[in-house]
Motif scaffolding. Structure first.
Motif, PDB file in Angstrom:
ATOM      1  N   ASP A  72      43.844  60.332 -70.853  1.00 29.13           N
ATOM      2  CA  ASP A  72      44.336  59.448 -71.914  1.00 29.13           C
ATOM      3  C   ASP A  72      45.315  58.430 -71.341  1.00 29.13           C
ATOM      4  O   ASP A  72      45.267  57.237 -71.669  1.00 29.13           O
ATOM      5  N   PHE A  73      46.214  58.914 -70.490  1.00 30.20           N
ATOM      6  CA  PHE A  73      47.227  58.039 -69.907  1.00 30.20           C
ATOM      7  C   PHE A  73      46.584  56.993 -69.009  1.00 30.20           C
ATOM      8  O   PHE A  73      46.958  55.815 -69.047  1.00 30.20           O
ATOM      9  N   ARG A  74      45.621  57.408 -68.194  1.00 30.38           N
ATOM     10  CA  ARG A  74      44.972  56.457 -67.274  1.00 30.38           C
ATOM     11  C   ARG A  74      44.321  55.323 -68.047  1.00 30.38           C
ATOM     12  O   ARG A  74      44.382  54.153 -67.649  1.00 30.38           O
ATOM     13  N   ALA A  75      43.700  55.649 -69.164  1.00 32.71           N
ATOM     14  CA  ALA A  75      43.038  54.615 -69.954  1.00 32.71           C
ATOM     15  C   ALA A  75      44.046  53.650 -70.565  1.00 32.71           C
ATOM     16  O   ALA A  75      43.805  52.438 -70.631  1.00 32.71           O
ATOM     17  N   ALA A  76      45.191  54.161 -70.985  1.00 34.33           N
ATOM     18  CA  ALA A  76      46.176  53.326 -71.666  1.00 34.33           C
ATOM     19  C   ALA A  76      47.031  52.511 -70.704  1.00 34.33           C
ATOM     20  O   ALA A  76      47.511  51.429 -71.063  1.00 34.33           O
ATOM     21  N   PHE A  77      47.223  52.997 -69.469  1.00 34.78           N
ATOM     22  CA  PHE A  77      48.135  52.351 -68.534  1.00 34.78           C
ATOM     23  C   PHE A  77      47.414  51.842 -67.274  1.00 34.78           C
ATOM     24  O   PHE A  77      48.034  51.683 -66.236  1.00 34.78           O
ATOM     25  N   ALA A  78      46.135  51.548 -67.416  1.00 34.80           N
ATOM     26  CA  ALA A  78      45.333  51.176 -66.249  1.00 34.80           C
ATOM     27  C   ALA A  78      45.732  49.835 -65.640  1.00 34.80           C
ATOM     28  O   ALA A  78      45.476  49.590 -64.465  1.00 34.80           O
ATOM     29  N   ARG A  79      46.369  48.976 -66.401  1.00 39.88           N
ATOM     30  CA  ARG A  79      46.634  47.610 -65.926  1.00 39.88           C
ATOM     31  C   ARG A  79      47.949  47.471 -65.166  1.00 39.88           C
ATOM     32  O   ARG A  79      48.283  46.373 -64.720  1.00 39.88           O
ATOM     33  N   PHE A  80      48.689  48.555 -64.984  1.00 41.74           N
ATOM     34  CA  PHE A  80      49.948  48.439 -64.259  1.00 41.74           C
ATOM     35  C   PHE A  80      49.691  48.244 -62.769  1.00 41.74           C
ATOM     36  O   PHE A  80      48.729  48.781 -62.216  1.00 41.74           O
ATOM     37  N   PRO A  81      50.577  47.479 -62.086  1.00 40.70           N
ATOM     38  CA  PRO A  81      50.342  47.164 -60.672  1.00 40.70           C
ATOM     39  C   PRO A  81      50.574  48.341 -59.729  1.00 40.70           C
ATOM     40  O   PRO A  81      50.167  48.280 -58.577  1.00 40.70           O
ATOM     41  N   VAL A  82      51.255  49.374 -60.174  1.00 43.62           N
ATOM     42  CA  VAL A  82      51.476  50.580 -59.372  1.00 43.62           C
ATOM     43  C   VAL A  82      50.834  51.754 -60.094  1.00 43.62           C
ATOM     44  O   VAL A  82      51.089  51.977 -61.279  1.00 43.62           O
ATOM     45  N   ARG A  83      49.996  52.486 -59.390  1.00 42.94           N
ATOM     46  CA  ARG A  83      49.356  53.643 -60.002  1.00 42.94           C
ATOM     47  C   ARG A  83      50.366  54.768 -60.148  1.00 42.94           C
ATOM     48  O   ARG A  83      51.017  55.171 -59.183  1.00 42.94           O
ATOM     49  N   CYS A  84      50.493  55.273 -61.351  1.00 40.83           N
ATOM     50  CA  CYS A  84      51.457  56.334 -61.625  1.00 40.83           C
ATOM     51  C   CYS A  84      50.852  57.703 -61.319  1.00 40.83           C
ATOM     52  O   CYS A  84      49.694  57.956 -61.631  1.00 40.83           O
ATOM     53  N   THR A  85      51.653  58.561 -60.713  1.00 39.97           N
ATOM     54  CA  THR A  85      51.292  59.963 -60.604  1.00 39.97           C
ATOM     55  C   THR A  85      51.560  60.620 -61.953  1.00 39.97           C
ATOM     56  O   THR A  85      52.600  60.386 -62.566  1.00 39.97           O
ATOM     57  N   VAL A  86      50.622  61.409 -62.428  1.00 43.57           N
ATOM     58  CA  VAL A  86      50.749  62.060 -63.729  1.00 43.57           C
ATOM     59  C   VAL A  86      50.813  63.568 -63.534  1.00 43.57           C
ATOM     60  O   VAL A  86      49.995  64.143 -62.813  1.00 43.57           O
ATOM     61  N   LEU A  87      51.799  64.193 -64.160  1.00 41.74           N
ATOM     62  CA  LEU A  87      51.948  65.643 -64.093  1.00 41.74           C
ATOM     63  C   LEU A  87      51.970  66.218 -65.501  1.00 41.74           C
ATOM     64  O   LEU A  87      52.674  65.714 -66.376  1.00 41.74           O
ATOM     65  N   MET A  88      51.208  67.296 -65.695  1.00 43.32           N
ATOM     66  CA  MET A  88      51.201  67.996 -66.962  1.00 43.32           C
ATOM     67  C   MET A  88      52.265  69.089 -66.953  1.00 43.32           C
ATOM     68  O   MET A  88      52.743  69.503 -65.889  1.00 43.32           O
TER      69      MET A  88
END
Length: 283
Positions: A72-88
């Motif tokens: 869900d996060f990847r789809a919503a924040f795909a346009r940012f210039p730095v790829r975020c690491t996501v932790l559950m």
């Protein structure tokens, strides 16, 4: 009237996309935040201000409070210039020592702010980390005037004018250092290594775990650690204020303008007004 204007500002901000940013050099600073699905727009605007004004871009880790999945996060924040690491949440809890960190695991599993505390400690054990709440906007480059604080602080947190502690816990542990202002605000926390490694600080976490769903545990525990072995961030770097909650005209842009402002509690609605003004490049 103020709330209505801020609601309109929120709607207008929601219509904005993620702008394009010229590339910047990376920094060694690790930027950590935690967010629920309901506050995605807030986090988006917070990160937009990071990419707009920081001269060195940090690596970014976003922790889910459990209300959203990584896809869900990847789809919503795909346009940012730095790829975020996501932790559950499960990844944070799994990184804790099942014996030594049992009280911390209990806090993390019981309340999002307990998860926030656990996330900070997990990442700090791996290196220097700067945790920033999602309801923070950046107005200027912190590397310009506060590079030493960002690079060299072993433990530092913001400050605020009101007492936001779990007072029964403070009283039970007889923590006189927390009795008066300035009070610690955990909307921004810089930490290297484990600030709770000592037996005394670990005992405080154990005491807090007797009330695992108390929302003020996390800020109280960080305040204890800061008062014992850390420092307070300058209001010029990170400001928390509540006096303008009902004022129509923005105070955030009046000199001296801080690098960042935390729109906590009673002034959270102002974030969208100021985010819209920043989008319009009004400074």
């Amino acid at each position: 009237m103020n709330y209505r204007w801020c609601a309109v500002a929120r709607y207008l901000v929601s219509l904005c996309g993620v702008p394009k940013f010229p590339p910047r050099a990376p920094s060694s600073l690790h930027y950590l935040t935690l967010v629920g699905r309901a506050d995605w727009l807030m986090l988006r605007e917070s990160l937009v201000t990071v990419f707009r004004v920081w001269s060195l871009w940090p690596s970014i880790t976003v922790v889910s409070d459990g209300t959203w999945e990584e896809s869900d996060f990847r789809a919503a924040f795909a346009r940012f210039p730095v790829r975020c690491t996501v932790l559950m949440p499960d990844a944070i809890i799994a990184a804790l020592d099942p014996l030594k960190d049992a009280p911390l695991s209990k806090l993390a599993a019981s309340h999002p702010l307990g998860l926030k505390l656990a996330s900070i400690l997990v990442m700090a054990r791996r290196g220097s980390v700067m945790f920033v709440d999602s309801d923070v906007l950046w107005f200027s480059d912190p590397w310009a005037e506060h590079a030493d604080t960002l690079k060299c602080s072993s433990l530092a947190a913001g400050q605020e004018p009101v007492n936001g502690y779990n007072q029964p816990l403070v009283n039970r542990l007889k923590l006189e250092a927390l009795s008066g202002p300035p009070f610690v605000n955990s909307g921004c926390v810089i930490m290297q290594d484990d600030a709770f490694a000592s037996d005394e600080l670990h005992a405080w976490i154990t005491a807090a775990a007797s009330q695992p769903r108390e929302r003020l545990n996390e800020q109280t525990l960080i305040a204890m650690a800061v008062r014992k072995q850390g420092t307070l961030l300058s209001p010029e770097l990170f400001r928390v204020e509540f006096a303008d909650g009902m004022k129509l005209l923005p105070q955030s842009f009046r000199a001296p303008v801080p690098c960042a402002r935390h729109y906590a509690g009673p002034v959270r609605h102002l974030l969208y007004r100021d985010a819209l003004l920043l989008r319009m490049r009004v400074r």
